[in-house]
Structures are given as C-alpha cells and as structure tokens.
Design a protein around this motif. Structure first.
Motif, PDB file in Angstrom:
ATOM      1  N   VAL A   1       0.856  -1.193   0.000  1.00  0.00           N
ATOM      2  CA  VAL A   1       0.000   0.000   0.000  1.00  0.00           C
ATOM      3  C   VAL A   1       0.886   1.235   0.000  1.00  0.00           C
ATOM      4  N   LEU A   2       0.701   2.072  -1.008  1.00  0.00           N
ATOM      5  CA  LEU A   2       1.403   3.350  -1.090  1.00  0.00           C
ATOM      6  C   LEU A   2       0.538   4.430  -0.457  1.00  0.00           C
ATOM      7  N   TYR A   3       1.140   5.277   0.352  1.00  0.00           N
ATOM      8  CA  TYR A   3       0.447   6.426   0.926  1.00  0.00           C
ATOM      9  C   TYR A   3       0.827   7.637   0.091  1.00  0.00           C
ATOM     10  N   THR A   4      -0.170   8.307  -0.473  1.00  0.00           N
ATOM     11  CA  THR A   4       0.074   9.431  -1.371  1.00  0.00           C
ATOM     12  C   THR A   4      -0.429  10.733  -0.754  1.00  0.00           C
ATOM     13  N   LYS A   5      -0.054  11.829  -1.371  1.00  0.00           N
ATOM     14  CA  LYS A   5      -0.614  13.117  -0.977  1.00  0.00           C
ATOM     15  C   LYS A   5      -2.108  13.100  -1.281  1.00  0.00           C
ATOM     16  N   SER A   6      -2.859  13.854  -0.517  1.00  0.00           N
ATOM     17  CA  SER A   6      -4.307  13.905  -0.693  1.00  0.00           C
ATOM     18  C   SER A   6      -4.672  14.385  -2.091  1.00  0.00           C
TER      19      SER A   6
ATOM     20  N   CYS B   1      -4.003  12.926  -4.928  1.00  0.00           N
ATOM     21  CA  CYS B   1      -3.033  12.570  -5.961  1.00  0.00           C
ATOM     22  C   CYS B   1      -3.075  11.091  -6.336  1.00  0.00           C
ATOM     23  N   GLU B   2      -4.114  10.383  -5.917  1.00  0.00           N
ATOM     24  CA  GLU B   2      -4.188   8.947  -6.163  1.00  0.00           C
ATOM     25  C   GLU B   2      -4.217   8.633  -7.658  1.00  0.00           C
ATOM     26  N   LYS B   3      -5.038   9.355  -8.412  1.00  0.00           N
ATOM     27  CA  LYS B   3      -5.148   9.118  -9.859  1.00  0.00           C
ATOM     28  C   LYS B   3      -3.829   9.417 -10.560  1.00  0.00           C
ATOM     29  N   LYS B   4      -3.191  10.492 -10.151  1.00  0.00           N
ATOM     30  CA  LYS B   4      -1.924  10.907 -10.756  1.00  0.00           C
ATOM     31  C   LYS B   4      -0.832   9.861 -10.507  1.00  0.00           C
ATOM     32  N   VAL B   5      -0.741   9.365  -9.276  1.00  0.00           N
ATOM     33  CA  VAL B   5       0.258   8.356  -8.928  1.00  0.00           C
ATOM     34  C   VAL B   5      -0.030   7.052  -9.661  1.00  0.00           C
TER      35      VAL B   5
ATOM     36  N   PHE C   1     -10.208   4.245  -1.258  1.00  0.00           N
ATOM     37  CA  PHE C   1      -9.294   4.390  -0.126  1.00  0.00           C
ATOM     38  C   PHE C   1      -8.522   5.695  -0.328  1.00  0.00           C
ATOM     39  N   VAL C   2      -8.892   6.712   0.416  1.00  0.00           N
ATOM     40  CA  VAL C   2      -8.293   8.035   0.244  1.00  0.00           C
ATOM     41  C   VAL C   2      -6.798   7.983   0.545  1.00  0.00           C
ATOM     42  N   SER C   3      -6.012   8.573  -0.352  1.00  0.00           N
ATOM     43  CA  SER C   3      -4.548   8.675  -0.235  1.00  0.00           C
ATOM     44  C   SER C   3      -3.832   7.335  -0.284  1.00  0.00           C
ATOM     45  N   ASN C   4      -4.465   6.303  -0.847  1.00  0.00           N
ATOM     46  CA  ASN C   4      -3.824   4.989  -0.941  1.00  0.00           C
ATOM     47  C   ASN C   4      -3.926   4.421  -2.349  1.00  0.00           C
ATOM     48  N   VAL C   5      -2.823   3.809  -2.792  1.00  0.00           N
ATOM     49  CA  VAL C   5      -2.767   3.087  -4.052  1.00  0.00           C
ATOM     50  C   VAL C   5      -2.082   1.759  -3.770  1.00  0.00           C
ATOM     51  N   PHE C   6      -2.649   0.674  -4.270  1.00  0.00           N
ATOM     52  CA  PHE C   6      -2.034  -0.641  -4.111  1.00  0.00           C
ATOM     53  C   PHE C   6      -1.031  -0.858  -5.234  1.00  0.00           C
ATOM     54  N   VAL C   7       0.137  -1.420  -4.887  1.00  0.00           N
ATOM     55  CA  VAL C   7       1.209  -1.642  -5.852  1.00  0.00           C
ATOM     56  C   VAL C   7       1.707  -3.068  -5.722  1.00  0.00           C
ATOM     57  N   LYS C   8       1.886  -3.735  -6.861  1.00  0.00           N
ATOM     58  CA  LYS C   8       2.456  -5.085  -6.844  1.00  0.00           C
ATOM     59  C   LYS C   8       3.917  -4.964  -7.259  1.00  0.00           C
ATOM     60  N   ALA C   9       4.808  -5.259  -6.306  1.00  0.00           N
ATOM     61  CA  ALA C   9       6.235  -5.074  -6.552  1.00  0.00           C
ATOM     62  C   ALA C   9       7.049  -6.006  -5.660  1.00  0.00           C
ATOM     63  N   SER C  10       8.321  -6.146  -6.007  1.00  0.00           N
ATOM     64  CA  SER C  10       9.236  -6.900  -5.151  1.00  0.00           C
ATOM     65  C   SER C  10       9.839  -5.938  -4.136  1.00  0.00           C
TER      66      SER C  10
ATOM     67  N   ASN D   1       4.997   7.657   1.231  1.00  0.00           N
ATOM     68  CA  ASN D   1       5.718   6.482   1.715  1.00  0.00           C
ATOM     69  C   ASN D   1       4.838   5.261   1.526  1.00  0.00           C
ATOM     70  N   PHE D   2       5.380   4.120   1.836  1.00  0.00           N
ATOM     71  CA  PHE D   2       4.590   2.904   1.921  1.00  0.00           C
ATOM     72  C   PHE D   2       3.965   2.846   3.306  1.00  0.00           C
ATOM     73  N   VAL D   3       2.872   2.110   3.425  1.00  0.00           N
ATOM     74  CA  VAL D   3       2.267   1.881   4.729  1.00  0.00           C
ATOM     75  C   VAL D   3       3.061   0.761   5.392  1.00  0.00           C
ATOM     76  N   TYR D   4       3.516   0.990   6.623  1.00  0.00           N
ATOM     77  CA  TYR D   4       4.366   0.028   7.324  1.00  0.00           C
ATOM     78  C   TYR D   4       3.615  -0.675   8.434  1.00  0.00           C
ATOM     79  N   TRP D   5       4.015  -1.922   8.689  1.00  0.00           N
ATOM     80  CA  TRP D   5       3.490  -2.718   9.792  1.00  0.00           C
ATOM     81  C   TRP D   5       4.668  -3.432  10.433  1.00  0.00           C
ATOM     82  N   ILE D   6       4.929  -3.162  11.687  1.00  0.00           N
ATOM     83  CA  ILE D   6       6.031  -3.745  12.462  1.00  0.00           C
ATOM     84  C   ILE D   6       7.374  -3.556  11.734  1.00  0.00           C
ATOM     85  N   GLY D   7       7.619  -2.341  11.288  1.00  0.00           N
ATOM     86  CA  GLY D   7       8.905  -1.984  10.712  1.00  0.00           C
ATOM     87  C   GLY D   7       9.137  -2.407   9.274  1.00  0.00           C
ATOM     88  N   LYS D   8       8.160  -3.046   8.625  1.00  0.00           N
ATOM     89  CA  LYS D   8       8.295  -3.462   7.228  1.00  0.00           C
ATOM     90  C   LYS D   8       7.085  -2.966   6.449  1.00  0.00           C
TER      91      LYS D   8
END
Length: 104
Positions: free
Chosen positions: A7-12, A14-18, A52-61, A77-84
């Motif tokens: 999950v990418l966290y974007t500026k408010s 800017c989801e379509k642009k990203v 999902f406001v300010s969020n874009v899902f990305v499939k990546a390594s 930034n990316f959304v983090y959970w327990i440091g990852k």
C-alpha cells in the motif's frame, strides 16, 4: 523475486496521478474508485473518487520499493506494519475488486 501487493500512501487528491504514473512505468497497481453523483446548478456530474483516500495498491518486489518511493513527489511512503512495508494478500485485492464490481 516474488512480488507482493503493498500500500502506497500518497498526498491527498493525488491517487489518480500516482496510479497513472505507475502504469506509465509498467508497474502493476490498483486504485479502486467510487462513482459519485455531484448535483450542480444546471446538471448532475458523475465523478470518480478513490475508495481508499490517499492509498494506491502496488504489486512489486522488495527491491523495487525504494525506486517506487522516489519516483514521484506525490508519493509520501509505503504503509508500514512492524517496521516493514505492509503486505496485502492477493485474495484481499481480489475481494476488493469483486465487492467494488458488485456495488457499482
């Protein structure tokens, strides 16, 4: 290398642009939208708002994460959970797609 959904966290607003930028760079992404009817004085206008406001899902390594973060100033930034970066399961993305299609 295995690719996961993140999950990418974007500026408010800017989801379509990203999402368009990532698609242009051939990075698999998903940004679900709701169709909203706005009533104007002389007509009704249908607009698409992010589910999902300010969020874009990305499939990546994991290797691509740094490159994706630095690809646009609109990506915070990316959304983090327990440091990852938080990993979203493929099934969850499919469930979002199915429910969104059934609602609209």
């Amino acid at each position: 290398m295995e690719k996961n959904w993140y999950v990418l966290y974007t500026k408010s607003g800017c989801e379509k642009k990203v999402s368009a930028l990532l698609s242009k760079r051939k990075i698999v992404n998903y940004c679900p939208y709701n169709k909203i009817v706005r009533h104007l004085i002389d007509r009704d206008k249908i607009i698409k708002e992010p589910l999902f406001v300010s969020n874009v899902f990305v499939k990546a390594s994991e290797i691509d994460i740094y490159k994706i973060k630095k690809s646009s100033q609109d990506i915070i930034n990316f959304v983090y959970w327990i440091g990852k970066p938080a990993v979203v399961q493929d099934e969850e993305i499919e469930n979002i797609k199915e429910r969104k299609d059934n609602i609209i």
